[in-house]
Scaffold this motif. Structure first.
Motif, PDB file in Angstrom:
ATOM      1  N   THR A  88       0.613  -1.276   0.134  1.00 29.78           N
ATOM      2  CA  THR A  88      -0.101  -0.033  -0.117  1.00 29.78           C
ATOM      3  C   THR A  88       0.982   1.259  -0.558  1.00 29.78           C
ATOM      4  N   GLY A  89       2.129   1.133   0.319  1.00 31.03           N
ATOM      5  CA  GLY A  89       3.259   1.919   0.756  1.00 31.03           C
ATOM      6  C   GLY A  89       2.707   3.145   1.343  1.00 31.03           C
ATOM      7  N   ARG A  90       2.103   2.596   3.151  1.00 29.12           N
ATOM      8  CA  ARG A  90       1.547   3.299   4.038  1.00 29.12           C
ATOM      9  C   ARG A  90       2.540   2.718   5.038  1.00 29.12           C
ATOM     10  N   LYS A  91       3.422   4.019   5.765  1.00 33.75           N
ATOM     11  CA  LYS A  91       4.034   3.802   6.441  1.00 33.75           C
ATOM     12  C   LYS A  91       3.396   3.120   8.289  1.00 33.75           C
ATOM     13  N   VAL A  92       4.593   1.954   8.395  1.00 32.62           N
ATOM     14  CA  VAL A  92       4.253   0.979   9.228  1.00 32.62           C
ATOM     15  C   VAL A  92       5.114   0.975  10.662  1.00 32.62           C
ATOM     16  N   VAL A  93       4.383   1.560  12.058  1.00 34.78           N
ATOM     17  CA  VAL A  93       5.668   1.500  12.857  1.00 34.78           C
ATOM     18  C   VAL A  93       4.803   0.751  14.033  1.00 34.78           C
ATOM     19  N   ASN A  94       5.641  -0.906  14.096  1.00 27.52           N
ATOM     20  CA  ASN A  94       4.842  -2.465  14.585  1.00 27.52           C
ATOM     21  C   ASN A  94       5.932  -2.548  15.740  1.00 27.52           C
ATOM     22  N   GLU A  95       5.846  -1.908  16.315  1.00 27.58           N
ATOM     23  CA  GLU A  95       5.921  -2.217  17.990  1.00 27.58           C
ATOM     24  C   GLU A  95       6.105  -3.785  18.188  1.00 27.58           C
ATOM     25  N   ILE A  96       6.500  -4.284  18.439  1.00 32.72           N
ATOM     26  CA  ILE A  96       6.681  -6.329  18.759  1.00 32.72           C
ATOM     27  C   ILE A  96       7.448  -6.364  20.207  1.00 32.72           C
ATOM     28  N   ARG A  97       6.675  -7.717  20.850  1.00 32.37           N
ATOM     29  CA  ARG A  97       7.477  -8.206  22.005  1.00 32.37           C
ATOM     30  C   ARG A  97       7.772  -9.650  21.131  1.00 32.37           C
ATOM     31  N   SER A  98       9.106  -9.959  21.830  1.00 33.42           N
ATOM     32  CA  SER A  98       9.852 -11.348  20.908  1.00 33.42           C
ATOM     33  C   SER A  98      10.582 -11.958  22.405  1.00 33.42           C
ATOM     34  N   LYS A  99       9.958 -13.579  22.381  1.00 41.21           N
ATOM     35  CA  LYS A  99      10.917 -14.671  23.230  1.00 41.21           C
ATOM     36  C   LYS A  99      11.456 -15.615  22.625  1.00 41.21           C
ATOM     37  N   PHE A 100      12.648 -15.627  22.859  1.00 43.92           N
ATOM     38  CA  PHE A 100      13.387 -16.708  22.095  1.00 43.92           C
ATOM     39  C   PHE A 100      14.202 -18.037  22.737  1.00 43.92           C
ATOM     40  N   ALA A 101      14.261 -19.080  22.207  1.00 42.51           N
ATOM     41  CA  ALA A 101      14.739 -20.196  23.113  1.00 42.51           C
ATOM     42  C   ALA A 101      15.796 -20.711  22.265  1.00 42.51           C
ATOM     43  N   ILE A 102      16.652 -20.461  22.923  1.00 36.16           N
ATOM     44  CA  ILE A 102      18.495 -21.148  22.352  1.00 36.16           C
ATOM     45  C   ILE A 102      18.773 -22.153  22.764  1.00 36.16           C
ATOM     46  N   ARG A 103      19.120 -22.530  22.170  1.00 34.66           N
ATOM     47  CA  ARG A 103      19.845 -24.280  22.243  1.00 34.66           C
ATOM     48  C   ARG A 103      21.456 -24.339  21.613  1.00 34.66           C
ATOM     49  N   ASP A 104      22.133 -24.823  22.194  1.00 38.27           N
ATOM     50  CA  ASP A 104      23.898 -24.846  21.783  1.00 38.27           C
ATOM     51  C   ASP A 104      24.229 -23.299  21.210  1.00 38.27           C
ATOM     52  N   GLY A 105      23.682 -22.551  21.139  1.00 36.34           N
ATOM     53  CA  GLY A 105      24.312 -21.197  20.525  1.00 36.34           C
ATOM     54  C   GLY A 105      23.660 -20.282  19.706  1.00 36.34           C
ATOM     55  N   GLU A 106      21.841 -20.900  19.097  1.00 36.47           N
ATOM     56  CA  GLU A 106      21.653 -21.051  18.382  1.00 36.47           C
ATOM     57  C   GLU A 106      19.880 -20.672  18.836  1.00 36.47           C
ATOM     58  N   ILE A 107      19.173 -19.597  17.816  1.00 37.83           N
ATOM     59  CA  ILE A 107      17.649 -19.338  18.381  1.00 37.83           C
ATOM     60  C   ILE A 107      16.533 -20.950  17.930  1.00 37.83           C
ATOM     61  N   VAL A 108      16.363 -21.655  18.718  1.00 39.26           N
ATOM     62  CA  VAL A 108      15.511 -22.580  18.527  1.00 39.26           C
ATOM     63  C   VAL A 108      13.971 -22.277  18.326  1.00 39.26           C
ATOM     64  N   GLU A 109      13.767 -21.606  19.135  1.00 37.45           N
ATOM     65  CA  GLU A 109      12.071 -20.798  19.104  1.00 37.45           C
ATOM     66  C   GLU A 109      12.494 -18.937  19.349  1.00 37.45           C
ATOM     67  N   GLN A 110      11.314 -18.556  18.454  1.00 35.73           N
ATOM     68  CA  GLN A 110      10.849 -16.910  18.362  1.00 35.73           C
ATOM     69  C   GLN A 110       9.588 -17.029  17.953  1.00 35.73           C
ATOM     70  N   THR A 111       9.079 -16.028  19.444  1.00 32.26           N
ATOM     71  CA  THR A 111       7.599 -16.101  18.872  1.00 32.26           C
ATOM     72  C   THR A 111       7.688 -14.494  19.310  1.00 32.26           C
ATOM     73  N   ASP A 112       6.792 -14.087  17.953  1.00 31.57           N
ATOM     74  CA  ASP A 112       6.753 -12.380  17.635  1.00 31.57           C
ATOM     75  C   ASP A 112       5.309 -12.176  18.371  1.00 31.57           C
TER      76      ASP A 112
END
Length: 158
Positions: A88-112
């Motif tokens: 649409t060409g419209r400006k978006v300002v998206n406020e996001i809260r993220s939760k990450f699960a880490i295993r062996d130095g890598e992200i295995v789960e991300q929930t935004d």
């Protein structure tokens, strides 16, 4: 000494700020599970491809992040993505809260999580304002996002 899990998320967000989808995807485990209100649940390479698609389309993009907090193998953070919605060409300002699960130095789960109705009001204008809170419009938003990702992945595979 800094927390390595918090450092991983810091690296992820710096790559996001630099519009570097490859560096973002490199933070993910092969079996990543990603979820957000627009794309729903994505697994494995789909998650990295989502970032590749979104950042390839990014216009007038900026990102800020804050409040990275690590507790064991879980990290939470906030970010604000500002961009021009490509459809649409419209400006978006998206406020996001993220939760990450880490295993062996890598992200295995991300929930935004973010307010999809607020997002639709910005991205879609009057239609989003009037109907963006309805399940019909939200389902359509998800359908279009998944369709766009499938097309991007198909073209990328060629």
């Amino acid at each position: 000494m800094a927390n390595p899990n918090a450092e991983l998320i810091e690296r992820f967000y710096r790559a996001f700020q630099d519009v570097d989808a490859e560096a973002m995807a490199a933070c993910y485990a092969r079996d990543i599970r990603f979820e957000d209100p627009v794309f729903g649940v994505l697994h494995g390479r789909e998650a990295g491809d989502m970032w590749r698609m979104l950042l390839a389309r990014a216009a007038d993009f900026s990102l800020s992040y804050s409040d990275i907090k690590a507790t064991g193998q879980t990290v939470t953070a906030n970010c604000v993505a500002t961009y021009q919605f490509s459809r649409t060409g419209r400006k978006v300002v998206n406020e996001i809260r993220s939760k990450f699960a880490i295993r062996d130095g890598e992200i295995v789960e991300q929930t935004d999580t973010f307010d999809l109705w607020r997002w639709s009001r910005q991205a879609l204008g009057l239609k989003g304002w009037l109907l963006g809170g309805t399940s019909i419009v939200q389902s359509r938003i998800r359908e279009e996002a998944r369709k766009g990702l499938a097309e991007f992945r198909r073209k990328s595979a060629s």
